[in-house]
Write a protein that holds these residues in place. Sequence first.
Motif, short mmCIF file in Angstrom:
data_model
loop_
_atom_site.label_atom_id
_atom_site.label_comp_id
_atom_site.label_asym_id
_atom_site.label_seq_id
_atom_site.Cartn_x
_atom_site.Cartn_y
_atom_site.Cartn_z
N GLU A 182 0.80 -1.23 0.00
CA GLU A 182 0.00 0.00 0.00
C GLU A 182 0.83 1.28 0.00
O GLU A 182 0.28 2.38 -0.07
N ASP A 183 2.15 1.15 0.06
CA ASP A 183 3.02 2.32 -0.03
C ASP A 183 3.25 2.75 -1.47
O ASP A 183 3.88 3.79 -1.72
N SER A 184 2.77 1.96 -2.43
CA SER A 184 2.90 2.33 -3.83
C SER A 184 2.17 3.65 -4.07
O SER A 184 0.97 3.77 -3.81
N ALA A 185 2.91 4.65 -4.53
CA ALA A 185 2.37 6.00 -4.66
C ALA A 185 3.45 6.89 -5.27
O ALA A 185 4.58 6.45 -5.48
N VAL A 186 3.07 8.15 -5.52
CA VAL A 186 4.06 9.17 -5.88
C VAL A 186 4.35 9.97 -4.61
O VAL A 186 3.43 10.39 -3.91
N TYR A 187 5.63 10.14 -4.32
CA TYR A 187 6.04 10.91 -3.15
C TYR A 187 6.53 12.28 -3.63
O TYR A 187 7.50 12.38 -4.39
N LEU A 188 5.82 13.29 -3.20
CA LEU A 188 6.08 14.65 -3.64
C LEU A 188 6.76 15.44 -2.54
O LEU A 188 6.38 15.35 -1.37
N CYS A 189 7.72 16.21 -2.92
CA CYS A 189 8.37 17.15 -2.01
C CYS A 189 7.96 18.56 -2.45
O CYS A 189 7.86 18.84 -3.65
N ALA A 190 7.71 19.43 -1.49
CA ALA A 190 7.37 20.81 -1.80
C ALA A 190 8.12 21.72 -0.84
O ALA A 190 8.51 21.30 0.26
N SER A 191 8.32 22.95 -1.24
CA SER A 191 8.95 23.92 -0.35
C SER A 191 8.26 25.27 -0.48
O SER A 191 7.60 25.56 -1.49
N SER A 192 8.36 26.07 0.57
CA SER A 192 7.82 27.43 0.52
C SER A 192 8.76 28.37 1.23
O SER A 192 9.54 27.97 2.11
N TYR A 193 8.68 29.64 0.85
CA TYR A 193 9.68 30.62 1.29
C TYR A 193 9.51 31.03 2.75
O TYR A 193 10.44 31.01 3.52
N LEU A 194 8.29 31.40 3.11
CA LEU A 194 8.07 31.96 4.43
C LEU A 194 8.02 30.88 5.49
O LEU A 194 7.51 29.79 5.27
N ALA A 195 8.53 31.19 6.66
CA ALA A 195 8.47 30.27 7.80
C ALA A 195 7.17 30.51 8.53
O ALA A 195 7.09 31.30 9.45
N GLY A 196 6.12 29.83 8.09
CA GLY A 196 4.80 30.04 8.68
C GLY A 196 3.93 30.88 7.77
O GLY A 196 4.40 31.50 6.84
#
Lengths: 115, 113
Positions: A85-99
């Motif tokens: 069931e771990d078969s999936a796409v693993y996405l990483c994301a980032s954003s500039y502001l801390a909060g």
Amino acid sequence: EAGVAQSPRYKIIEKRQSVAFWCNPISGHATLYWYQQILGQGPKLLIQFQNNGVVDDSQLPKDRFSAERLKGVDSTLKIQPAKLEDSAVYLCASSYLAGGYNEQFFGPGTRLTVL
Amino acid sequence: GENVEQHPSTLSVQEGDSAVIKCTYSDSASNYFPWYKQELGKGPQLIIDIRSNVGEKKDQRIAVTLNKTAKHFSLHITETQPEDSAVYFCAASIGGSQGNLIFGKGTKLSVKP
């Protein structure tokens, strides 16, 4: 400006094996997210880092998943042992502001197939 | 727990027609509502977002409306083009969180030339 980088792009493993994914966020982005996207569904947050600290890991299956963000830059997500069931796409994301609410930039993802 | 429902799951339109995708959310504290477009083999890309102090926002052919009382928001694409074909996701912030989002299940939009 370079985007969020992820590797590998594809990974096929047998169940009970271990696997690791790597993410390099956009330079200067304080916040980093890992999402799991199962086929036909929207992304589901697994863990959020702010710099090198964990902000939210409430949906991370901690018996088999682990993640770290050393020095507040790159991050790795590990699964050990993997289940079907771990078969999936693993996405990483980032954003500039801390909060606060601000645009999340997503990487291309790693497609994991567990046989 | 909190959830976001998105409809329809698939949408097929002729080029030049308008497309509308609707979402409802459950957390009354949600105050940020982004829309993402995901093309095959790529990560989601933000196309427009709206915050709870605004009822409508427009960017060229794309507009989003928000009804906080009814807890629903919609994406409107006018004059659709074949390159608009993709999967679209709505999302809502989890109240009190620092940017955490809960996503809908997505709408696969097909624009026929």
